[in-house]
Write a protein that holds these residues in place. Structure first.
Motif, PDB file in Angstrom:
ATOM      1  N   ILE A 124       0.822  -1.207   0.000  1.00 43.37           N
ATOM      2  CA  ILE A 124       0.000   0.000   0.000  1.00 43.37           C
ATOM      3  C   ILE A 124       0.858   1.259   0.000  1.00 43.37           C
ATOM      4  O   ILE A 124       0.594   2.224  -0.710  1.00 43.37           O
ATOM      5  N   ILE A 125       1.905   1.222   0.795  1.00 39.49           N
ATOM      6  CA  ILE A 125       2.762   2.396   0.892  1.00 39.49           C
ATOM      7  C   ILE A 125       3.463   2.677  -0.431  1.00 39.49           C
ATOM      8  O   ILE A 125       3.494   3.821  -0.899  1.00 39.49           O
ATOM      9  N   GLU A 156       2.487   1.783  -3.352  1.00 40.46           N
ATOM     10  CA  GLU A 156       1.428   2.218  -4.267  1.00 40.46           C
ATOM     11  C   GLU A 156       1.089   3.698  -4.048  1.00 40.46           C
ATOM     12  O   GLU A 156       0.989   4.478  -4.991  1.00 40.46           O
ATOM     13  N   ALA A 157       0.947   4.066  -2.782  1.00 42.36           N
ATOM     14  CA  ALA A 157       0.597   5.446  -2.454  1.00 42.36           C
ATOM     15  C   ALA A 157       1.730   6.400  -2.830  1.00 42.36           C
ATOM     16  O   ALA A 157       1.487   7.509  -3.320  1.00 42.36           O
ATOM     17  N   LEU A 201       1.482   6.912  -6.578  1.00 40.02           N
ATOM     18  CA  LEU A 201       0.331   7.724  -6.970  1.00 40.02           C
ATOM     19  C   LEU A 201       0.457   9.177  -6.546  1.00 40.02           C
ATOM     20  O   LEU A 201      -0.031  10.071  -7.227  1.00 40.02           O
ATOM     21  N   SER A 202       1.089   9.407  -5.393  1.00 44.14           N
ATOM     22  CA  SER A 202       1.059  10.755  -4.824  1.00 44.14           C
ATOM     23  C   SER A 202       2.326  11.548  -5.062  1.00 44.14           C
ATOM     24  O   SER A 202       2.323  12.776  -4.995  1.00 44.14           O
ATOM     25  N   GLY A 203       3.437  10.857  -5.297  1.00 47.60           N
ATOM     26  CA  GLY A 203       4.706  11.558  -5.430  1.00 47.60           C
ATOM     27  C   GLY A 203       5.317  11.925  -4.091  1.00 47.60           C
ATOM     28  O   GLY A 203       6.362  12.561  -4.020  1.00 47.60           O
ATOM     29  N   TYR A 204       4.658  11.544  -2.999  1.00 48.38           N
ATOM     30  CA  TYR A 204       5.209  11.802  -1.667  1.00 48.38           C
ATOM     31  C   TYR A 204       6.319  10.808  -1.357  1.00 48.38           C
ATOM     32  O   TYR A 204       6.327   9.692  -1.879  1.00 48.38           O
ATOM     33  N   LYS A 205       7.215  11.204  -0.443  1.00 49.36           N
ATOM     34  CA  LYS A 205       8.129  10.264   0.192  1.00 49.36           C
ATOM     35  C   LYS A 205       7.507   9.932   1.547  1.00 49.36           C
ATOM     36  O   LYS A 205       7.402  10.793   2.418  1.00 49.36           O
ATOM     37  N   ILE A 206       7.056   8.707   1.723  1.00 49.32           N
ATOM     38  CA  ILE A 206       6.325   8.346   2.940  1.00 49.32           C
ATOM     39  C   ILE A 206       7.253   7.893   4.057  1.00 49.32           C
ATOM     40  O   ILE A 206       8.146   7.072   3.849  1.00 49.32           O
ATOM     41  N   ASN A 207       7.024   8.450   5.248  1.00 51.88           N
ATOM     42  CA  ASN A 207       7.885   8.143   6.386  1.00 51.88           C
ATOM     43  C   ASN A 207       7.253   7.207   7.411  1.00 51.88           C
ATOM     44  O   ASN A 207       7.951   6.495   8.111  1.00 51.88           O
TER      45      ASN A 207
END
Ligand SMILES: [Mn+2]
Ligand SMILES: [Mn+2]
Ligand SMILES: [Zn+2]
Ligand SMILES: [Zn+2]
Lengths: 133, 133
Positions: free
Chosen positions: A106-107, A109-110, A113-119
């Motif tokens: 999920i991370i 994938e997200a 889709l979002s272009g964020y760097k997820i922490n």
DNA sequence: GGCTTAAAAGAAAATTATTTTCTTTTAAAA
DNA sequence: TTTTAAAAGAAAATAATTTTCTTTTAAGCC
């Protein structure tokens, strides 16, 4: 040297009896509210101040020893930071459980889709536990 | 008949100007805090009471028109209930985005592992948005 | 379009949650 | 042991949310 004391030292926090108690209560319960921390703390430290609980919880969260989990339609609980996991809350009895589900997919994938760097990720599910059915 | 009015009727809530405004603000912003709802409402209804905001938000949440999203280390926001989606929050600028990621797999997995019947899922990710890097 | 009335708005107070300030106590280092 | 910065506790301050009570109003009915 107790487990809690060690954790405090590792995070460069003075190992006061109140802090040691807070950590062992969190450890014992797994997840606990401020209110319950305070109630249980009073049994052992009759003159403890609620401000002491708040100040310590905030410091411990700041220093990465614990984390606040915000629960839908209920009070926040605090937990020790360990391996990533998700939470499942019973609508009926309020019980909160840890579930070791993989959220990497999920991370990723997200992130795509979002272009964020997820922490960090917070996943909370609500439903009915086996005992409440 | 405005969109907001229609939503209110569908949920059997009286279509007052204040409620219509609340819904259109939520619609416009996508996600909004109580504080921002109140500030913006004051521009159009200078004598609105904060209690009116709270009472209405609670009723609308109760009746399944809106939902509260609790954000880690930040104020809750409210959104209209639409298709399921997850949230991603920028640590740097605070922006909140909807991401249409499929969470069915995780939910099925969690149901199997936990024995719970899951009714709703809340997924919030934190990280850094493209603009903040 | 004018009644009727239950529900909503608004004002104020009450309650609950959290933080801050200030004084006393104490953990930890020397 | 002594020293001292940090923590505890008490009290007050601030913030968030709910409740109570009076006035206003949306909506159903004639
Ligand atoms: Mn947990
Ligand atoms: Mn959303
Ligand atoms: Zn249960
Ligand atoms: Zn950003």
């Amino acid at each position: 040297m107790t487990e809690s004391t060690l954790l405090l030292k590792e995070h460069h926090l003075k190992a006061t009896p109140q802090r040691i108690k807070i950590i062992s209560m969190i450890e014992e319960h797994g997840h606990i509210t401020i209110e319950d921390l305070y109630k249980e703390m009073l049994e052992q430290f009759p003159s403890v101040s609620l401000a002491t609980i708040y100040k310590n919880i905030n410091q411990m969260a700041q220093s990465g020893l614990i984390r606040e989990i915000k629960i839908p339609k209920a009070k926040s609980v605090f937990e020790l930071i360990k391996e990533p996991h998700l939470h499942i809350v019973c609508d009926s009895c309020g019980k909160i459980e840890d579930i070791p589900v993989e959220t990497e997919n999920i991370i990723k994938e997200a992130e795509k889709l979002s272009g964020y760097k997820i922490n960090e990720s917070f996943v909370t599910l609500r439903g009915t536990c086996p005992e409440c059915r």
